[in-house]
Design a protein around this motif. Structure first.
Motif, mmCIF file in Angstrom:
data_model
loop_
_atom_site.group_PDB
_atom_site.id
_atom_site.type_symbol
_atom_site.label_atom_id
_atom_site.label_comp_id
_atom_site.label_asym_id
_atom_site.label_seq_id
_atom_site.Cartn_x
_atom_site.Cartn_y
_atom_site.Cartn_z
ATOM 1 N N LEU A 20 0.818 -1.202 0.000
ATOM 2 C CA LEU A 20 0.000 0.000 0.000
ATOM 3 C C LEU A 20 0.859 1.262 0.000
ATOM 4 O O LEU A 20 2.065 1.201 0.229
ATOM 5 N N LYS A 21 0.203 2.390 -0.241
ATOM 6 C CA LYS A 21 0.883 3.674 -0.343
ATOM 7 C C LYS A 21 1.589 4.039 0.961
ATOM 8 O O LYS A 21 1.059 3.801 2.044
ATOM 9 N N GLY A 22 2.794 4.631 0.824
ATOM 10 C CA GLY A 22 3.512 5.171 1.968
ATOM 11 C C GLY A 22 4.236 4.167 2.829
ATOM 12 O O GLY A 22 4.761 4.520 3.881
ATOM 13 N N VAL A 23 4.307 2.911 2.416
ATOM 14 C CA VAL A 23 4.940 1.858 3.207
ATOM 15 C C VAL A 23 6.437 1.800 2.902
ATOM 16 O O VAL A 23 6.861 1.973 1.764
ATOM 17 N N THR A 24 7.240 1.538 3.942
ATOM 18 C CA THR A 24 8.680 1.338 3.795
ATOM 19 C C THR A 24 9.010 -0.105 4.151
ATOM 20 O O THR A 24 8.636 -0.584 5.223
ATOM 21 N N ILE A 25 9.697 -0.783 3.240
ATOM 22 C CA ILE A 25 10.194 -2.143 3.479
ATOM 23 C C ILE A 25 11.666 -1.988 3.833
ATOM 24 O O ILE A 25 12.450 -1.480 3.035
ATOM 25 N N GLY A 26 12.059 -2.409 5.026
ATOM 26 C CA GLY A 26 13.420 -2.220 5.515
ATOM 27 C C GLY A 26 14.457 -3.036 4.759
ATOM 28 O O GLY A 26 14.140 -3.982 4.024
ATOM 29 N N GLU A 27 15.707 -2.682 4.955
ATOM 30 C CA GLU A 27 16.832 -3.348 4.302
ATOM 31 C C GLU A 27 16.871 -4.824 4.699
ATOM 32 O O GLU A 27 16.778 -5.173 5.872
ATOM 33 N N GLY A 28 16.980 -5.692 3.706
ATOM 34 C CA GLY A 28 17.114 -7.119 3.953
ATOM 35 C C GLY A 28 15.833 -7.818 4.392
ATOM 36 O O GLY A 28 15.868 -8.988 4.748
ATOM 37 N N ALA A 29 14.712 -7.131 4.372
ATOM 38 C CA ALA A 29 13.448 -7.752 4.794
ATOM 39 C C ALA A 29 12.949 -8.718 3.720
ATOM 40 O O ALA A 29 13.244 -8.561 2.538
ATOM 41 N N VAL A 30 12.200 -9.720 4.149
ATOM 42 C CA VAL A 30 11.624 -10.709 3.233
ATOM 43 C C VAL A 30 10.115 -10.684 3.423
ATOM 44 O O VAL A 30 9.615 -10.843 4.541
ATOM 45 N N ILE A 31 9.387 -10.477 2.314
ATOM 46 C CA ILE A 31 7.927 -10.458 2.345
ATOM 47 C C ILE A 31 7.434 -11.713 1.628
ATOM 48 O O ILE A 31 7.784 -11.959 0.484
ATOM 49 N N GLY A 32 6.618 -12.512 2.298
ATOM 50 C CA GLY A 32 6.115 -13.754 1.738
ATOM 51 C C GLY A 32 5.164 -13.525 0.573
ATOM 52 O O GLY A 32 4.558 -12.466 0.433
ATOM 53 N N ALA A 33 5.030 -14.541 -0.264
ATOM 54 C CA ALA A 33 4.185 -14.456 -1.454
ATOM 55 C C ALA A 33 2.731 -14.185 -1.079
ATOM 56 O O ALA A 33 2.244 -14.641 -0.039
ATOM 57 N N ASN A 34 2.043 -13.409 -1.915
ATOM 58 C CA ASN A 34 0.628 -13.068 -1.779
ATOM 59 C C ASN A 34 0.294 -12.317 -0.491
ATOM 60 O O ASN A 34 -0.845 -12.357 -0.032
ATOM 61 N N SER A 35 1.272 -11.623 0.085
ATOM 62 C CA SER A 35 1.042 -10.842 1.298
ATOM 63 C C SER A 35 0.522 -9.457 0.941
ATOM 64 O O SER A 35 0.782 -8.941 -0.139
ATOM 65 N N VAL A 36 -0.203 -8.856 1.877
ATOM 66 C CA VAL A 36 -0.690 -7.490 1.720
ATOM 67 C C VAL A 36 -0.025 -6.661 2.812
ATOM 68 O O VAL A 36 -0.315 -6.832 3.997
ATOM 69 N N VAL A 37 0.886 -5.767 2.401
ATOM 70 C CA VAL A 37 1.667 -4.979 3.354
ATOM 71 C C VAL A 37 0.974 -3.634 3.541
ATOM 72 O O VAL A 37 0.900 -2.842 2.617
ATOM 73 N N ILE A 38 0.468 -3.389 4.764
ATOM 74 C CA ILE A 38 -0.252 -2.149 5.033
ATOM 75 C C ILE A 38 0.515 -1.226 5.968
ATOM 76 O O ILE A 38 0.120 -0.080 6.152
ATOM 77 N N SER A 39 1.605 -1.715 6.589
ATOM 78 C CA SER A 39 2.396 -0.882 7.490
ATOM 79 C C SER A 39 3.881 -1.150 7.242
ATOM 80 O O SER A 39 4.245 -2.110 6.563
ATOM 81 N N ASN A 40 4.729 -0.306 7.815
ATOM 82 C CA ASN A 40 6.168 -0.418 7.605
ATOM 83 C C ASN A 40 6.703 -1.732 8.160
ATOM 84 O O ASN A 40 6.257 -2.210 9.206
ATOM 85 N N ILE A 41 7.686 -2.290 7.445
ATOM 86 C CA ILE A 41 8.343 -3.523 7.864
ATOM 87 C C ILE A 41 9.772 -3.164 8.261
ATOM 88 O O ILE A 41 10.503 -2.566 7.466
ATOM 89 N N PRO A 42 10.211 -3.519 9.482
ATOM 90 C CA PRO A 42 11.563 -3.176 9.919
ATOM 91 C C PRO A 42 12.633 -3.938 9.132
ATOM 92 O O PRO A 42 12.330 -4.944 8.481
ATOM 93 N N PRO A 43 13.883 -3.491 9.215
ATOM 94 C CA PRO A 43 14.964 -4.191 8.515
ATOM 95 C C PRO A 43 15.156 -5.618 9.034
ATOM 96 O O PRO A 43 14.963 -5.882 10.221
ATOM 97 N N TYR A 44 15.559 -6.505 8.126
ATOM 98 C CA TYR A 44 15.905 -7.895 8.434
ATOM 99 C C TYR A 44 14.786 -8.623 9.182
ATOM 100 O O TYR A 44 15.017 -9.254 10.209
ATOM 101 N N CYS A 45 13.577 -8.539 8.672
ATOM 102 C CA CYS A 45 12.436 -9.247 9.250
ATOM 103 C C CYS A 45 11.782 -10.115 8.188
ATOM 104 O O CYS A 45 11.847 -9.817 6.998
ATOM 105 N N LEU A 46 11.141 -11.179 8.624
ATOM 106 C CA LEU A 46 10.330 -12.023 7.756
ATOM 107 C C LEU A 46 8.880 -11.697 8.059
ATOM 108 O O LEU A 46 8.442 -11.808 9.206
#
Length: 69
Positions: A20-46
């Motif tokens: 979604l708009k305005g979201v930051t995916i941190g360095e080295g983060a992994v987002i699983g397939a078919n996920s819906v990211v609505i908030s920021n994800i910290p660095p190096y997180c699954l």
């Protein structure tokens, strides 16, 4: 509303993810397939799910090299 999406270095985004708009995916983060990211994800997180939740922190964080004495 125009808000930038920021994807930092070495982040992996799975197939079919929605970020979604305005979201930051941190360095080295992994987002699983078919996920819906609505908030920021910290660095190096699954994160995965709908909405995406952080399951494991410090996932894939590089180790600090040990200097010999």
């Amino acid at each position: 509303d125009i808000r930038p999406v920021r994807i930092c270095r070495h982040a992996w985004i799975g197939n079919g993810c929605h970020i979604l708009k305005g979201v930051t995916i941190g360095e080295g983060a992994v987002i699983g397939a078919n996920s819906v990211v609505i908030s920021n994800i910290p660095p190096y997180c699954l994160a995965l799910g709908n909405p995406a939740e952080v399951l494991i922190q410090n996932y894939g964080r590089p180790k600090v090299p040990v200097t010999p004495i």
